[in-house]
Design a protein around this motif. Structure first.
Motif, PDB file in Angstrom:
ATOM      1  N   GLY A  24      29.929   2.224  54.528  1.00  7.67           N
ATOM      2  CA  GLY A  24      28.650   2.927  54.651  1.00  7.67           C
ATOM      3  C   GLY A  24      28.735   4.385  54.243  1.00  7.67           C
ATOM      4  O   GLY A  24      27.841   4.896  53.546  1.00  7.67           O
ATOM      5  N   LEU A  25      29.783   5.070  54.655  1.00  6.22           N
ATOM      6  CA  LEU A  25      29.943   6.474  54.287  1.00  6.22           C
ATOM      7  C   LEU A  25      30.181   6.656  52.793  1.00  6.22           C
ATOM      8  O   LEU A  25      29.629   7.572  52.177  1.00  6.22           O
ATOM      9  N   VAL A  26      30.986   5.789  52.214  1.00  5.91           N
ATOM     10  CA  VAL A  26      31.234   5.862  50.769  1.00  5.91           C
ATOM     11  C   VAL A  26      29.947   5.583  50.010  1.00  5.91           C
ATOM     12  O   VAL A  26      29.618   6.263  49.028  1.00  5.91           O
ATOM     13  N   PHE A  27      29.197   4.604  50.461  1.00  4.48           N
ATOM     14  CA  PHE A  27      27.932   4.245  49.816  1.00  4.48           C
ATOM     15  C   PHE A  27      26.938   5.400  49.850  1.00  4.48           C
ATOM     16  O   PHE A  27      26.379   5.792  48.820  1.00  4.48           O
ATOM     17  N   LEU A  28      26.729   5.983  51.021  1.00  3.04           N
ATOM     18  CA  LEU A  28      25.780   7.095  51.147  1.00  3.04           C
ATOM     19  C   LEU A  28      26.237   8.333  50.369  1.00  3.04           C
ATOM     20  O   LEU A  28      25.442   8.967  49.678  1.00  3.04           O
ATOM     21  N   GLY A  29      27.504   8.659  50.486  1.00  2.00           N
ATOM     22  CA  GLY A  29      28.012   9.826  49.766  1.00  2.00           C
ATOM     23  C   GLY A  29      27.895   9.681  48.260  1.00  2.00           C
ATOM     24  O   GLY A  29      27.519  10.620  47.556  1.00  2.00           O
ATOM     25  N   THR A  30      28.197   8.505  47.754  1.00  2.00           N
ATOM     26  CA  THR A  30      28.116   8.278  46.315  1.00  2.00           C
ATOM     27  C   THR A  30      26.680   8.317  45.825  1.00  2.00           C
ATOM     28  O   THR A  30      26.385   8.899  44.775  1.00  2.00           O
ATOM     29  N   LEU A  31      25.760   7.709  46.548  1.00  2.00           N
ATOM     30  CA  LEU A  31      24.360   7.738  46.125  1.00  2.00           C
ATOM     31  C   LEU A  31      23.778   9.145  46.194  1.00  2.00           C
ATOM     32  O   LEU A  31      23.014   9.546  45.320  1.00  2.00           O
ATOM     33  N   ILE A  32      24.147   9.904  47.207  1.00  2.00           N
ATOM     34  CA  ILE A  32      23.667  11.289  47.293  1.00  2.00           C
ATOM     35  C   ILE A  32      24.204  12.105  46.123  1.00  2.00           C
ATOM     36  O   ILE A  32      23.464  12.861  45.486  1.00  2.00           O
ATOM     37  N   LEU A  33      25.473  11.943  45.796  1.00  2.00           N
ATOM     38  CA  LEU A  33      26.062  12.654  44.663  1.00  2.00           C
ATOM     39  C   LEU A  33      25.408  12.236  43.345  1.00  2.00           C
ATOM     40  O   LEU A  33      25.093  13.075  42.496  1.00  2.00           O
ATOM     41  N   ALA A  34      25.191  10.940  43.166  1.00  2.00           N
ATOM     42  CA  ALA A  34      24.592  10.447  41.924  1.00  2.00           C
ATOM     43  C   ALA A  34      23.165  10.964  41.755  1.00  2.00           C
ATOM     44  O   ALA A  34      22.785  11.404  40.661  1.00  2.00           O
ATOM     45  N   VAL A  35      22.372  10.932  42.810  1.00  2.00           N
ATOM     46  CA  VAL A  35      20.989  11.422  42.713  1.00  2.00           C
ATOM     47  C   VAL A  35      20.986  12.920  42.444  1.00  2.00           C
ATOM     48  O   VAL A  35      20.191  13.402  41.622  1.00  2.00           O
ATOM     49  N   TRP A  36      21.861  13.659  43.078  1.00  2.00           N
ATOM     50  CA  TRP A  36      21.933  15.099  42.815  1.00  2.00           C
ATOM     51  C   TRP A  36      22.285  15.370  41.352  1.00  2.00           C
ATOM     52  O   TRP A  36      21.689  16.230  40.711  1.00  2.00           O
ATOM     53  N   LEU A  37      23.253  14.631  40.813  1.00  2.00           N
ATOM     54  CA  LEU A  37      23.628  14.810  39.412  1.00  2.00           C
ATOM     55  C   LEU A  37      22.496  14.397  38.469  1.00  2.00           C
ATOM     56  O   LEU A  37      22.240  15.065  37.466  1.00  2.00           O
ATOM     57  N   LEU A  38      21.822  13.306  38.775  1.00  2.00           N
ATOM     58  CA  LEU A  38      20.766  12.819  37.896  1.00  2.00           C
ATOM     59  C   LEU A  38      19.548  13.739  37.893  1.00  2.00           C
ATOM     60  O   LEU A  38      18.916  13.940  36.858  1.00  2.00           O
ATOM     61  N   VAL A  39      19.211  14.283  39.039  1.00  2.00           N
ATOM     62  CA  VAL A  39      18.045  15.165  39.113  1.00  2.00           C
ATOM     63  C   VAL A  39      18.398  16.574  38.662  1.00  2.00           C
ATOM     64  O   VAL A  39      17.577  17.272  38.086  1.00  2.00           O
ATOM     65  N   GLY A  40      19.625  16.984  38.860  1.00  2.00           N
ATOM     66  CA  GLY A  40      20.009  18.357  38.567  1.00  2.00           C
ATOM     67  C   GLY A  40      20.764  18.556  37.273  1.00  2.00           C
ATOM     68  O   GLY A  40      20.189  18.556  36.188  1.00  2.00           O
TER      69      GLY A  40
END
Length: 120
Positions: A73-89
């Motif tokens: 769960g932690l790996v999943f949430l951390g990776t999705l947060i990082l990916a969305v930040w990179l994609l939007v930013g």
């Protein structure tokens, strides 16, 4: 000259929805798109890291029940947060302003009409 991959807000949000909507299974797709279009080593590294994440995520998900659930769960949430930040930013280049694309040149001299000379 460096290649540019420009994206407006709609495209950035669409890539983010793909990553989150697939529950992280297709998070590598937008990074592959950017790596192919731009061809930088850092883009290929980002793609490789998210592809490796996918392999590790599937491996952790196939563990026996009760082991690795919190880690998963932690790996999943951390990776999705990082990916969305990179994609939007910072992943995509900002669109070129309209005036820079048209190449604002000098004004026409007196007696010259503006526009396409073949349409007169």
């Amino acid at each position: 000259m460096d290649k540019r991959v420009e994206a407006g807000w709609f495209q950035r949000l669409a890539w983010s929805v793909l990553a989150v909507g697939s529950f992280g299974l297709l998070v590598w797709v937008p990074f592959l798109y950017v790596a192919i279009r731009r061809g930088r080593g850092s883009d290929w590294g980002a793609f490789a890291s998210f592809a490796l994440y996918e392999v590790g995520f599937v491996s952790l998900a196939s563990l026996p029940e009760g082991k690795g659930e919190a880690t998963l769960g932690l790996v999943f949430l951390g990776t999705l947060i990082l990916a969305v930040w990179l994609l939007v930013g910072p992943l995509f280049d900002k669109p070129t302003p309209w005036n820079a694309m048209t190449g604002a040149g000098p004004a026409p001299w007196q007696g010259q009409t503006a526009g396409n000379p073949y349409l007169r």
